[in-house]
Design an enzyme around this catalytic site. Structure first.
Site, short mmCIF file in Angstrom:
data_model
loop_
_atom_site.label_atom_id
_atom_site.label_comp_id
_atom_site.label_asym_id
_atom_site.label_seq_id
_atom_site.Cartn_x
_atom_site.Cartn_y
_atom_site.Cartn_z
N MET A 1 -8.96 8.47 0.62
CA MET A 1 -9.72 8.76 1.56
C MET A 1 -10.30 10.29 1.35
O MET A 1 -9.51 11.02 0.94
CB MET A 1 -9.02 8.77 2.73
CG MET A 1 -8.31 7.33 3.08
SD MET A 1 -7.40 7.29 4.73
CE MET A 1 -6.47 5.87 4.25
N SER B 1 0.92 -1.19 0.23
CA SER B 1 0.14 -0.06 0.08
C SER B 1 1.04 1.22 -0.03
O SER B 1 1.70 1.30 1.04
CB SER B 1 -0.88 0.17 1.08
OG SER B 1 -1.63 1.30 1.44
N ASP C 1 -4.70 3.84 -1.76
CA ASP C 1 -5.92 4.04 -0.50
C ASP C 1 -6.36 5.41 -0.69
O ASP C 1 -5.56 6.41 -0.44
CB ASP C 1 -5.18 3.91 1.00
CG ASP C 1 -5.13 2.60 1.35
OD1 ASP C 1 -6.03 1.94 1.16
OD2 ASP C 1 -4.02 2.24 1.60
N MET D 1 -12.10 4.64 0.14
CA MET D 1 -12.87 4.87 1.73
C MET D 1 -13.27 6.44 1.49
O MET D 1 -12.98 7.19 1.99
CB MET D 1 -11.76 4.83 2.54
CG MET D 1 -11.21 3.35 2.76
SD MET D 1 -9.60 3.46 3.86
CE MET D 1 -8.57 3.34 2.36
N SER E 1 2.72 -0.13 6.47
CA SER E 1 3.90 -0.03 6.91
C SER E 1 4.91 -1.10 7.09
O SER E 1 6.06 -0.66 7.27
CB SER E 1 3.50 0.65 8.36
OG SER E 1 2.64 -0.33 9.08
N MET F 1 -11.54 -5.83 6.35
CA MET F 1 -10.74 -5.00 6.86
C MET F 1 -10.39 -5.48 8.22
O MET F 1 -10.93 -5.84 8.92
CB MET F 1 -11.49 -3.46 7.12
CG MET F 1 -11.76 -2.55 6.08
SD MET F 1 -10.41 -2.26 4.97
CE MET F 1 -9.15 -1.41 6.27
N GLY G 1 -2.74 4.11 8.37
CA GLY G 1 -1.72 2.79 8.47
C GLY G 1 -1.15 2.64 9.82
O GLY G 1 -1.32 3.77 10.68
N GLY G 2 -0.54 1.58 10.01
CA GLY G 2 0.22 1.32 11.34
C GLY G 2 -0.48 1.08 12.37
O GLY G 2 0.01 1.24 13.52
N ASP H 1 -6.67 -6.29 4.64
CA ASP H 1 -6.09 -4.92 4.66
C ASP H 1 -5.96 -4.44 6.23
O ASP H 1 -7.16 -4.27 6.82
CB ASP H 1 -7.01 -3.85 3.88
CG ASP H 1 -6.19 -2.69 3.71
OD1 ASP H 1 -5.03 -2.32 4.12
OD2 ASP H 1 -6.96 -1.85 2.91
N GLY H 2 -4.70 -4.25 6.61
CA GLY H 2 -4.52 -3.57 8.04
C GLY H 2 -3.87 -4.49 9.00
O GLY H 2 -4.25 -5.57 9.22
N HIS I 1 -8.65 1.23 -3.26
CA HIS I 1 -9.50 0.88 -2.22
C HIS I 1 -10.23 2.45 -1.91
O HIS I 1 -9.44 3.28 -1.56
CB HIS I 1 -8.68 0.41 -1.03
CG HIS I 1 -9.49 0.29 0.06
ND1 HIS I 1 -8.77 0.33 1.24
CD2 HIS I 1 -10.78 0.48 0.58
CE1 HIS I 1 -9.44 -0.03 2.41
NE2 HIS I 1 -10.76 0.01 1.93
N HIS J 1 -1.50 -1.18 -4.15
CA HIS J 1 -2.64 -0.88 -3.28
C HIS J 1 -2.74 0.55 -3.24
O HIS J 1 -1.76 1.13 -2.69
CB HIS J 1 -3.03 -1.66 -2.20
CG HIS J 1 -4.05 -1.34 -1.26
ND1 HIS J 1 -5.17 -2.17 -1.70
CD2 HIS J 1 -4.41 -0.53 -0.26
CE1 HIS J 1 -6.34 -1.72 -0.69
NE2 HIS J 1 -5.74 -0.94 0.11
C1 DX5 Z 1 -6.09 1.65 6.05
C2 DX5 Z 1 -5.65 1.41 4.73
C3 DX5 Z 1 -4.66 0.52 4.52
C4 DX5 Z 1 -3.34 0.84 5.16
C5 DX5 Z 1 -2.75 -0.66 5.95
O1 DX5 Z 1 -7.45 2.49 6.33
O2 DX5 Z 1 -6.95 0.84 3.95
O3 DX5 Z 1 -4.48 -0.03 3.08
O4 DX5 Z 1 -2.52 1.27 4.28
O5 DX5 Z 1 -1.71 0.07 6.32
P1 DX5 Z 1 -1.04 -0.94 7.25
O6 DX5 Z 1 -0.28 -2.15 6.38
O7 DX5 Z 1 0.36 -0.18 8.09
O8 DX5 Z 1 -1.92 -1.39 8.41
ZN ZN Z 2 -6.62 -0.11 1.83
#
Ligand code: DX5
Ligand code: ZN
Length: 238
Positions: free
Chosen positions: A38, A9, A36, A72, A213, A141, A148-149, A190-191, A70, A34
């Site tokens: 938002m 991602s 993301d 969001m 991450s 999810m 992230g993280g 994811d996550g 993705h 990937h």
């Molecule tokens: C979070 C995103 C993820 C994010 C995951 O809302 O949809 O794709 O990049 O990050 P990590 O792998 O750090 O949890």
């Molecule tokens: Zn994502």
């Protein structure tokens, strides 16, 4: 098939050298990038839009990869055409983001992309039931969307198993989780995916693993990608 394995991602990438970061992980074998998106409404942060997909699509496609978008965002049906035009290969929307799931998933396929549906940790897996026939991907999810993280939610593997059961046709019920039949819906997670949790997700039946991450937060993203791919049982590039 392209939509499998570790999907780095770019949310966790260094945006001042985004193209180079994508090239690093693709050289190590990554085929799914990937993205993301938002909107500051469905989730608090604002990230990126079709312009970033457009900027990466030539590089990713030239390396035989795909772009996994993705969304969001609220009312994703308003943005499907723009992301498809920018070069998205799959577009995943959230079950919680629009009352028009069937329509939007159809619009994604009509635009030439694979159609995905994501569910937040608090959404029952049964939410996929009404549109299972319209799905190419189902994204479980394993953190709350938006950042992230975050740590992997411990109950996720059980949800992945139940999600798979809701996607399978009668003939496939009872099949082993690691024997995803050809042509069936891809189960994506994811996550909080790292070398430990990716094994749990794979054992529960997921076949596409988003990692932000754990890849781009590492000092060497290519090595981190390879370690995750090994943990997930994905064959390394030759
Ligand atoms: C979070 C995103 C993820 C994010 C995951 O809302 O949809 O794709 O990049 O990050 P990590 O792998 O750090 O949890
Ligand atoms: Zn994502």
């Amino acid at each position: 098939m392209a939509f499998a394995g570790i999907a780095p991602s770019i949310l966790s990438a260094d945006f001042s050298r985004l193209g180079a970061q994508v090239a690093e992980v693709m050289a190590a074998g990554a085929k799914v990038i990937h993205v993301d998106v938002m909107d500051g409404h469905f989730v608090p942060p604002i990230t990126m839009g079709p312009m970033v997909v457009d900027a990466l699509s030539s590089e990713v496609h030239a390396a035989d990869g795909v772009i996994d978008v993705h969304l969001m965002i609220e009312r994703p049906e308003r943005h499907v055409a723009d992301f498809a035009k920018a070069g998205a290969d799959s577009i995943t929307i959230h079950a919680e983001a629009t009352p028009h799931l069937h329509y939007t998933l159809g619009a994604i396929r009509d635009a030439g992309c694979l159609a995905g549906l994501a569910i937040c940790p608090g959404t029952p897996v049964e939410a996929v039931g009404g549109v299972a026939a319209e799905l190419d991907l189902a994204l479980c999810m394993t953190v709350n969307p938006g950042w992230g993280g975050q740590p992997f939610i411990a109950g996720s593997p059980a949800r992945i198993e139940r999600l798979r059961a809701h996607l399978q046709g009668p003939a496939e019920l009872g099949a082993e989780p690691d024997s995803q039949p050809a042509g069936s819906t891809v189960v994506e997670v994811d996550g909080g995916v790292d070398a430990r949790t990716v094994r749990l997700c794979a054992a529960a039946g997921a076949t596409l693993f988003v990692a932000g991450s754990a890849v781009f937060g590492a000092s060497d993203p290519a090595t981190a990608y390879l370690e995750l791919a090994g943990a997930a049982g994905v064959r390394a590039a030759v």
